[in-house]
Design a protein around this motif. Sequence first.
Motif, PDB file in Angstrom:
ATOM      1  N   PRO A   1     -10.723 -27.833   9.797  1.00 19.29           N
ATOM      2  CA  PRO A   1      -9.652 -27.491   8.851  1.00 19.29           C
ATOM      3  C   PRO A   1     -10.175 -26.696   7.664  1.00 19.29           C
ATOM      4  CG  PRO A   1     -10.372 -29.740   8.469  1.00 19.29           C
ATOM      5  CD  PRO A   1     -11.152 -29.259   9.659  1.00 19.29           C
ATOM      6  N   TYR A   2      -9.233 -26.010   7.006  1.00 19.81           N
ATOM      7  CA  TYR A   2      -9.555 -25.180   5.844  1.00 19.81           C
ATOM      8  C   TYR A   2      -8.805 -25.712   4.619  1.00 19.81           C
ATOM      9  CZ  TYR A   2     -10.264 -22.160   9.889  1.00 19.81           C
ATOM     10  OH  TYR A   2     -10.625 -21.660  11.115  1.00 19.81           O
ATOM     11  N   PRO A   3      -9.393 -25.545   3.455  1.00 20.90           N
ATOM     12  CA  PRO A   3      -8.581 -25.780   2.259  1.00 20.90           C
ATOM     13  C   PRO A   3      -7.549 -24.663   2.128  1.00 20.90           C
ATOM     14  CG  PRO A   3     -10.749 -24.929   1.652  1.00 20.90           C
ATOM     15  CD  PRO A   3     -10.766 -25.138   3.140  1.00 20.90           C
ATOM     16  N   GLY A   4      -6.400 -24.994   1.608  1.00 21.97           N
ATOM     17  CA  GLY A   4      -5.369 -23.979   1.365  1.00 21.97           C
ATOM     18  C   GLY A   4      -5.516 -23.412  -0.032  1.00 21.97           C
ATOM     19  N   LEU A   5      -5.206 -22.130  -0.178  1.00 24.49           N
ATOM     20  CA  LEU A   5      -5.274 -21.517  -1.504  1.00 24.49           C
ATOM     21  C   LEU A   5      -4.110 -20.546  -1.659  1.00 24.49           C
ATOM     22  CD1 LEU A   5      -6.794 -21.081  -4.186  1.00 24.49           C
ATOM     23  CD2 LEU A   5      -8.113 -19.286  -3.048  1.00 24.49           C
ATOM     24  N   LEU A   6      -3.261 -20.832  -2.644  1.00 28.93           N
ATOM     25  CA  LEU A   6      -2.167 -19.914  -2.963  1.00 28.93           C
ATOM     26  C   LEU A   6      -2.678 -18.888  -3.970  1.00 28.93           C
ATOM     27  CD1 LEU A   6      -0.518 -22.255  -1.735  1.00 28.93           C
ATOM     28  CD2 LEU A   6       1.111 -21.976  -3.623  1.00 28.93           C
ATOM     29  N   ILE A   7      -2.494 -17.616  -3.657  1.00 29.77           N
ATOM     30  CA  ILE A   7      -2.811 -16.553  -4.600  1.00 29.77           C
ATOM     31  C   ILE A   7      -1.475 -15.990  -5.079  1.00 29.77           C
ATOM     32  CG2 ILE A   7      -3.956 -14.341  -4.952  1.00 29.77           C
ATOM     33  CD1 ILE A   7      -5.929 -16.573  -4.445  1.00 29.77           C
ATOM     34  N   VAL A   8      -1.210 -16.175  -6.359  1.00 26.98           N
ATOM     35  CA  VAL A   8       0.112 -15.836  -6.907  1.00 26.98           C
ATOM     36  C   VAL A   8       0.013 -14.549  -7.737  1.00 26.98           C
ATOM     37  CG1 VAL A   8       1.345 -17.997  -6.762  1.00 26.98           C
ATOM     38  CG2 VAL A   8      -0.365 -17.734  -8.535  1.00 26.98           C
ATOM     39  N   PRO A   9       1.051 -13.700  -7.661  1.00 27.11           N
ATOM     40  CA  PRO A   9       0.905 -12.318  -8.133  1.00 27.11           C
ATOM     41  C   PRO A   9       1.227 -12.097  -9.607  1.00 27.11           C
ATOM     42  CG  PRO A   9       3.022 -12.562  -7.072  1.00 27.11           C
ATOM     43  CD  PRO A   9       2.349 -13.914  -6.985  1.00 27.11           C
ATOM     44  N   GLY A  10       0.675 -11.012 -10.121  1.00 27.21           N
ATOM     45  CA  GLY A  10       1.009 -10.540 -11.458  1.00 27.21           C
ATOM     46  C   GLY A  10       2.401  -9.918 -11.495  1.00 27.21           C
ATOM     47  N   TYR A  11       2.775  -9.435 -12.669  1.00 31.39           N
ATOM     48  CA  TYR A  11       4.142  -8.933 -12.879  1.00 31.39           C
ATOM     49  C   TYR A  11       4.382  -7.630 -12.138  1.00 31.39           C
ATOM     50  CZ  TYR A  11       8.468  -8.050 -15.538  1.00 31.39           C
ATOM     51  OH  TYR A  11       9.771  -7.837 -15.914  1.00 31.39           O
ATOM     52  N   VAL A  12       3.494  -6.668 -12.321  1.00 31.19           N
ATOM     53  CA  VAL A  12       3.714  -5.378 -11.660  1.00 31.19           C
ATOM     54  C   VAL A  12       2.813  -5.169 -10.451  1.00 31.19           C
ATOM     55  CG1 VAL A  12       4.544  -4.257 -13.740  1.00 31.19           C
ATOM     56  CG2 VAL A  12       2.127  -4.117 -13.179  1.00 31.19           C
ATOM     57  N   SER A  13       1.782  -5.984 -10.289  1.00 35.48           N
ATOM     58  CA  SER A  13       0.870  -5.758  -9.176  1.00 35.48           C
ATOM     59  C   SER A  13       1.517  -6.192  -7.864  1.00 35.48           C
ATOM     60  CB  SER A  13      -0.433  -6.523  -9.388  1.00 35.48           C
ATOM     61  OG  SER A  13      -0.190  -7.902  -9.497  1.00 35.48           O
ATOM     62  N   GLU A  14       1.028  -5.613  -6.778  1.00 36.79           N
ATOM     63  CA  GLU A  14       1.547  -6.000  -5.471  1.00 36.79           C
ATOM     64  C   GLU A  14       0.962  -7.358  -5.076  1.00 36.79           C
ATOM     65  OE1 GLU A  14       3.826  -4.095  -4.705  1.00 36.79           O
ATOM     66  OE2 GLU A  14       3.217  -2.465  -5.993  1.00 36.79           O
ATOM     67  N   PRO A  15       1.727  -8.149  -4.335  1.00 34.36           N
ATOM     68  CA  PRO A  15       1.169  -9.419  -3.862  1.00 34.36           C
ATOM     69  C   PRO A  15      -0.132  -9.198  -3.089  1.00 34.36           C
ATOM     70  CG  PRO A  15       3.521  -9.352  -3.483  1.00 34.36           C
ATOM     71  CD  PRO A  15       3.120  -7.974  -3.940  1.00 34.36           C
ATOM     72  N   THR A  16      -1.102 -10.019  -3.383  1.00 39.13           N
ATOM     73  CA  THR A  16      -2.435  -9.868  -2.803  1.00 39.13           C
ATOM     74  C   THR A  16      -2.423 -10.159  -1.307  1.00 39.13           C
ATOM     75  OG1 THR A  16      -3.365 -10.575  -4.889  1.00 39.13           O
ATOM     76  CG2 THR A  16      -4.807 -10.706  -2.969  1.00 39.13           C
ATOM     77  N   LEU A  17      -3.148  -9.363  -0.572  1.00 36.52           N
ATOM     78  CA  LEU A  17      -3.441  -9.668   0.829  1.00 36.52           C
ATOM     79  C   LEU A  17      -4.822 -10.340   0.789  1.00 36.52           C
ATOM     80  CD1 LEU A  17      -2.775  -7.177   3.728  1.00 36.52           C
ATOM     81  CD2 LEU A  17      -4.446  -9.006   3.857  1.00 36.52           C
ATOM     82  N   PRO A  18      -4.859 -11.668   0.804  1.00 38.51           N
ATOM     83  CA  PRO A  18      -6.062 -12.391   0.352  1.00 38.51           C
ATOM     84  C   PRO A  18      -7.142 -12.560   1.424  1.00 38.51           C
ATOM     85  CG  PRO A  18      -4.306 -13.957   0.773  1.00 38.51           C
ATOM     86  CD  PRO A  18      -3.747 -12.592   1.083  1.00 38.51           C
ATOM     87  N   LYS A  19      -7.488 -11.465   2.045  1.00 34.90           N
ATOM     88  CA  LYS A  19      -8.482 -11.494   3.119  1.00 34.90           C
ATOM     89  C   LYS A  19      -9.845 -11.950   2.612  1.00 34.90           C
ATOM     90  CE  LYS A  19      -8.979  -7.576   5.552  1.00 34.90           C
ATOM     91  NZ  LYS A  19      -8.394  -6.393   6.227  1.00 34.90           N
ATOM     92  N   SER A  20     -10.198 -11.490   1.427  1.00 29.30           N
ATOM     93  CA  SER A  20     -11.528 -11.824   0.911  1.00 29.30           C
ATOM     94  C   SER A  20     -11.629 -13.321   0.605  1.00 29.30           C
ATOM     95  CB  SER A  20     -11.853 -10.995  -0.327  1.00 29.30           C
ATOM     96  OG  SER A  20     -10.901 -11.192  -1.339  1.00 29.30           O
ATOM     97  N   TRP A  21     -10.517 -13.956   0.262  1.00 31.37           N
ATOM     98  CA  TRP A  21     -10.545 -15.411   0.056  1.00 31.37           C
ATOM     99  C   TRP A  21     -10.696 -16.135   1.395  1.00 31.37           C
ATOM    100  CZ3 TRP A  21     -11.472 -17.433  -4.515  1.00 31.37           C
ATOM    101  CH2 TRP A  21     -11.130 -16.705  -5.667  1.00 31.37           C
ATOM    102  N   ALA A  22     -10.034 -15.613   2.416  1.00 31.76           N
ATOM    103  CA  ALA A  22     -10.173 -16.235   3.740  1.00 31.76           C
ATOM    104  C   ALA A  22     -11.609 -16.128   4.230  1.00 31.76           C
ATOM    105  CB  ALA A  22      -9.209 -15.574   4.730  1.00 31.76           C
TER     106      ALA A  22
END
Lengths: 297, 324
Positions: B82-103
């Motif tokens: 199993p993996y720990p879960g991690l929510l990456i939540v976005p800034g106001y104008v930035s695009e939602p992160t595609l969190p590949k580097s966290w994976a």
Amino acid sequence: MSQQPTGFSDYWNAIDAELAAVPARPELEAIPMRTTHFCTVYWAKITSIGPYRIGGYLSIPHGDGPFPAIMQTPKYGSVNHVPDYNDRKRYVMFTLMHRGQRLTDSPWAAAYPGLLTDGIASKATYIYRSILADCLRGAEFLQNRPEVDSSRIAITGDDLALITAARRPGFSFVHAAGLMFYRLMENRERTSAYPVEELNDYLRAFPEQSDSVAGTLAFFDPVHHVSTITARTLLSVGDGGAVGGPEWLQPLKDQIGGAVEEYRVTHRGGTDNDSIDAWLANQLGREPMSKFRRTLP
Amino acid sequence: MPATERSPETFVSSVQRPGDFDDFWNGLLAEVGEIPLNPTVEHIPMRSTDEVDVYEIGYDSLDGVRIAGWYCVPKESYLPPPYPGLLIVPGYVSEPTLPKSWAKQGYAAIGVAPRGKLRSNDQFNPGYPGLLVHNIVDKNTYSYRGFYIDACRAVDFALTRSEIDHSRIGVHGSSQGGALTITTAALRSDVITCGAAGAPYLCGFMEAAALTHSYPYEEINEYLRLYPERERQVRETLEYFDGNNFAPMIKAPMLVYIGLEDDVCPPETGFAVFNAMNCEKTLHTAENCAHDAGAFWEMAEIEAFLAKHLQPGAPAHRAETTVG
């Protein structure tokens, strides 16, 4: 490094010819919500190649002009902010949205991720052909505004600012930072961070297109454009040994036509913001202003 | 009157907590709890690598709004669950992160795109600028009512995934992402294991707007220049959405980091929200830093903090810098 790809001039001259054949037909609409006691903010619509109706925020100080002006080229992402409050006090400000960004996303909306590689297999279909045309059209629009002092126009942004300044010589000053297209095929080998990772994603999916993609990107590498810049340029430079550092940027710096200064970024945003603001203000004959108010009334 | 030097560390917020604050949010959580999540997961081969699978996800949220996101998971061949879960939540104008580097670091990482963000804006699209003041006189239709809940629903999505260890779910973001880190850690304090909040936005809204002319808070100044008679209604609404009022609800360890020359989210408001937290907490302040909040140096601290509490199994690998 500085060898232009075959057909470079023809490619860009064709874009200029397309632009020349399409009237800009500017249209200004005041935005009361963004307007202050010292400036009026407009939504300015102009036509670029396609034809496609693009737009941007145009802020004009109250009072007798002409005023120094700054054009901000669009960032990579769907949103560009309204020009900064302090900037609107001192300059005519024009912040362009290229086609596909919010407020100019009809009839076509850019994808994020996706924009960087949209049509990249061919320089004829690459989306940045049109996006650069949008920037050039924006430059023509600003340079011809009667409120603008034509001897004091700056342009700020990334590669788009450099290429625009190279192809529209009415700018006297350039600030460039955060370059994306410069040495992009090399840069992609060193990072997995978006948006550059879009290119890695694309070439994993279509490895057979590597040569054609490199061929397309060569037309957008600022190193092949900047020799015609006549403006004084400030180049933001990162850390030694890093992408964006002095060694990395030296070939670009060597090619820039006008006077070049380096700003070594400190990675401390307050310091960096103030330093770049002061450089622009000094060039444009205005007082430096910090966005961060160190004292309160 | 002479100008005075700022002293952000001694700032005391005047934000009030409405008497029915808990009822308001408990009611919304109950309401959304009645809506089936209807999660969808679509593999995106083009964005996937030898180490990480990338998925586009969707789920239903408040008012029936369909929310999009990215889900990046280590391949089993790279790292077994199993993996720990991690929510990456976005800034106001930035695009939602595609969190590949966290994976790649060993997290099952969700890049949340709350309503109004690209790919989540078919049913709700107040725009930028616009989101901050959309229906700002009415707490029951204010933009952030659904926006905050959409981030909480990403926790529910994580809880549907068998490859995620449900006892290890963290949240991280900067600017608006810092705000969402606080609100999500508060509203889902039963689940969230830790949170790292940079340059937190949406804390002390009215105080922040008085301290800066930078966007997005300038949207409030502009709105009140045009409609000064609505100030009381605006203030009343915002108290229900203020990070300062969520902060005491957080139970998980929190890392907060701020720039001491942040013109976007004034440091006064960062100190205030940090002081309002009753959980185990750490504050990092960055001299001469603005809205970057010292991210150039802080990313290593964030990664270490999250790794300490969430214990991902992958070898060290730097994540992308979190932007606001």
